[in-house]
Design an enzyme around this catalytic site. Sequence first.
Site, PDB file in Angstrom:
ATOM      1  CG  HIS A 153     -39.526 -27.767   4.378  1.00 47.73           C
ATOM      2  ND1 HIS A 153     -40.139 -26.775   3.641  1.00 47.73           N
ATOM      3  CD2 HIS A 153     -38.982 -27.125   5.442  1.00 47.73           C
ATOM      4  CE1 HIS A 153     -39.974 -25.619   4.238  1.00 47.73           C
ATOM      5  NE2 HIS A 153     -39.275 -25.803   5.344  1.00 47.73           N
TER       6      HIS A 153
ATOM      7  NE  ARG B 250     -39.944 -20.760   3.382  1.00 49.29           N
ATOM      8  CZ  ARG B 250     -39.541 -21.302   4.532  1.00 49.29           C
ATOM      9  NH1 ARG B 250     -38.592 -22.211   4.559  1.00 49.29           N
ATOM     10  NH2 ARG B 250     -40.114 -20.941   5.672  1.00 49.29           N
TER      11      ARG B 250
HETATM   12  N1  LIG Z   1     -35.480 -25.882   5.827  1.00 47.10           N
HETATM   13  C1  LIG Z   1     -36.038 -25.612   6.993  1.00 47.10           C
HETATM   14  O1  LIG Z   1     -36.519 -26.517   7.687  1.00 47.10           O
HETATM   15  C2  LIG Z   1     -36.079 -24.199   7.484  1.00 47.10           C
HETATM   16  C3  LIG Z   1     -36.384 -23.950   8.834  1.00 47.10           C
HETATM   17  C4  LIG Z   1     -36.333 -22.640   9.292  1.00 47.10           C
HETATM   18  C5  LIG Z   1     -36.002 -21.606   8.428  1.00 47.10           C
HETATM   19  N2  LIG Z   1     -35.735 -21.883   7.123  1.00 47.10           N
HETATM   20  C6  LIG Z   1     -35.366 -20.792   6.188  1.00 47.10           C
HETATM   21  O2  LIG Z   1     -34.312 -20.032   6.744  1.00 47.10           O
HETATM   22  C7  LIG Z   1     -34.581 -18.661   6.485  1.00 47.10           C
HETATM   23  C8  LIG Z   1     -33.806 -17.791   7.439  1.00 47.10           C
HETATM   24  O3  LIG Z   1     -34.356 -17.876   8.734  1.00 47.10           O
HETATM   25  P1  LIG Z   1     -33.773 -16.953   9.896  1.00 47.10           P
HETATM   26  O4  LIG Z   1     -34.644 -17.206  11.092  1.00 47.10           O
HETATM   27  O5  LIG Z   1     -32.311 -17.143  10.023  1.00 47.10           O
HETATM   28  O6  LIG Z   1     -34.059 -15.500   9.286  1.00 47.10           O
HETATM   29  P2  LIG Z   1     -33.493 -14.101   9.820  1.00 47.10           P
HETATM   30  O7  LIG Z   1     -33.187 -14.187  11.268  1.00 47.10           O
HETATM   31  O8  LIG Z   1     -34.460 -13.065   9.353  1.00 47.10           O
HETATM   32  O9  LIG Z   1     -32.123 -13.910   9.044  1.00 47.10           O
HETATM   33  C9  LIG Z   1     -32.063 -13.696   7.666  1.00 47.10           C
HETATM   34  C10 LIG Z   1     -30.624 -13.419   7.293  1.00 47.10           C
HETATM   35  O10 LIG Z   1     -30.531 -13.342   5.869  1.00 47.10           O
HETATM   36  C11 LIG Z   1     -29.874 -12.124   5.501  1.00 47.10           C
HETATM   37  N3  LIG Z   1     -30.376 -11.723   4.183  1.00 47.10           N
HETATM   38  C12 LIG Z   1     -31.563 -11.186   3.854  1.00 47.10           C
HETATM   39  N4  LIG Z   1     -31.619 -10.953   2.538  1.00 47.10           N
HETATM   40  C13 LIG Z   1     -30.413 -11.340   2.025  1.00 47.10           C
HETATM   41  C14 LIG Z   1     -29.853 -11.334   0.728  1.00 47.10           C
HETATM   42  N5  LIG Z   1     -30.523 -10.854  -0.312  1.00 47.10           N
HETATM   43  N6  LIG Z   1     -28.598 -11.810   0.562  1.00 47.10           N
HETATM   44  C15 LIG Z   1     -27.883 -12.282   1.637  1.00 47.10           C
HETATM   45  N7  LIG Z   1     -28.372 -12.313   2.896  1.00 47.10           N
HETATM   46  C16 LIG Z   1     -29.630 -11.847   3.082  1.00 47.10           C
HETATM   47  C17 LIG Z   1     -30.220 -11.163   6.627  1.00 47.10           C
HETATM   48  O11 LIG Z   1     -29.256 -10.121   6.751  1.00 47.10           O
HETATM   49  P3  LIG Z   1     -29.443  -8.739   5.940  1.00 47.10           P
HETATM   50  O12 LIG Z   1     -30.835  -8.305   6.201  1.00 47.10           O
HETATM   51  O13 LIG Z   1     -28.384  -7.834   6.491  1.00 47.10           O
HETATM   52  O14 LIG Z   1     -29.196  -9.090   4.528  1.00 47.10           O
HETATM   53  C18 LIG Z   1     -30.105 -12.087   7.831  1.00 47.10           C
HETATM   54  O15 LIG Z   1     -28.750 -12.246   8.193  1.00 47.10           O
HETATM   55  C19 LIG Z   1     -36.100 -18.569   6.602  1.00 47.10           C
HETATM   56  O16 LIG Z   1     -36.609 -17.423   5.951  1.00 47.10           O
HETATM   57  C20 LIG Z   1     -36.532 -19.843   5.952  1.00 47.10           C
HETATM   58  O17 LIG Z   1     -36.675 -19.633   4.565  1.00 47.10           O
HETATM   59  C21 LIG Z   1     -35.754 -23.145   6.640  1.00 47.10           C
END
Ligand SMILES: NC(=O)c1ccc[n+]([C@@H]2O[C@H](COP(=O)([O-])OP(=O)(O)OC[C@H]3O[C@@H](n4cnc5c(N)ncnc54)[C@H](OP(=O)(O)O)[C@@H]3O)[C@@H](O)[C@H]2O)c1
Length: 300
Positions: free
Chosen positions: A277, A229
């Site tokens: 995005h 983000r």
């Molecule tokens: N650009 C795009 O088109 C697009 C599309 C989809 C998603 N996204 C982005 O991708 C993000 C992740 O999506 P997801 O579905 O993979 O989420 P998710 O399944 O909730 O996974 C989040 C990961 O981040 C880790 N995390 C959380 N806080 C952290 C920190 N402070 N430092 C390091 N790691 C941390 C979590 O592990 P821990 O809790 O153990 O830390 C978990 O492994 C979304 O929130 C969104 O912002 C972008």
Amino acid sequence: MARPCKGVALCDRLDLMRIFGAHFEAEPGLELHSPDRVETPDEIEFALAWRPGPEAFAPYPNLRAVFSIAAGTDGITVSRSLPRGIPLIRLRDPDQALQMAGFAVFQVLWHHRGMADLLTAQTHHEWARTPGGASPARRRIGILGLGHMGRQIARSLVALGYPVTSLTRSPPEPEPGVAHLTQADRAAFLARTDILINVAPMTEETRGLLDRALFDALPRGAALIQLGRGGQLVETDLIDALDRGQLSGASLDVFATEPLPKGHPFWDHPKILVTPHVAGEPEPKAVVENVRRGMEELDA
Ligand SMILES: NC(=O)c1ccc[n+]([C@@H]2O[C@H](COP(=O)([O-])OP(=O)(O)OC[C@H]3O[C@@H](n4cnc5c(N)ncnc54)[C@H](OP(=O)(O)O)[C@@H]3O)[C@@H](O)[C@H]2O)c1
């Protein structure tokens, strides 16, 4: 006996009806309502949103759950009318994770294989081969966040032969071929990362995470792929790190202000690849299934 229809209100500034309307129409038992066409708001039990306005949920006193059309919920939790104490259900779309992985692989190859220089050489009709360095074993990938998206990205890069390390707060489920580190080893993680991919969610902890201190902890000449983000990146620190040569390039898909303003310096920076995005978009079918599944769980 037919199940009564479940009213799902669209609560967003975007025209979600255009994207999802037909998919909900085809779904028996679900009715999707545009916010301006809801006749009996107290009968609406569910809402669908991504970036709602501050008062988007206010008209619906009987909401039982809010569904995000996206992987993240950070765009929804900022709405001051979001009811507290009801589930906020995010999307987990395997297809979107595959899209993200494909996009991340493309960006890794862009930096690793020097595609920006090759394109410049082509404009000058130059045969600019740079032999050596093409082996994936020569680029260590660090992934911030190993959730739904990060895991699929890691898998795809491991399959191509890249050495991959992830950083998360708590130890994740092991992923074959991926080395896992947690916050206590952050410095070691950064020191061994030639290409950093950020897919951590937007939280207070990750706001401004991609800053000068982090860039300086990476090996000189590292590259950044920012898919999380916009608020996680300190924009002036990135430009400074690129101009100093600390970073060799950056691929940015998300921005603090979207759409990226026309006059923003990122557009013309020679070491930045800007995309609007588009790394992964939710499949409408998955959004409908997520709503259906969430409702069934709430009714169980
Ligand atoms: N650009 C795009 O088109 C697009 C599309 C989809 C998603 N996204 C982005 O991708 C993000 C992740 O999506 P997801 O579905 O993979 O989420 P998710 O399944 O909730 O996974 C989040 C990961 O981040 C880790 N995390 C959380 N806080 C952290 C920190 N402070 N430092 C390091 N790691 C941390 C979590 O592990 P821990 O809790 O153990 O830390 C978990 O492994 C979304 O929130 C969104 O912002 C972008």
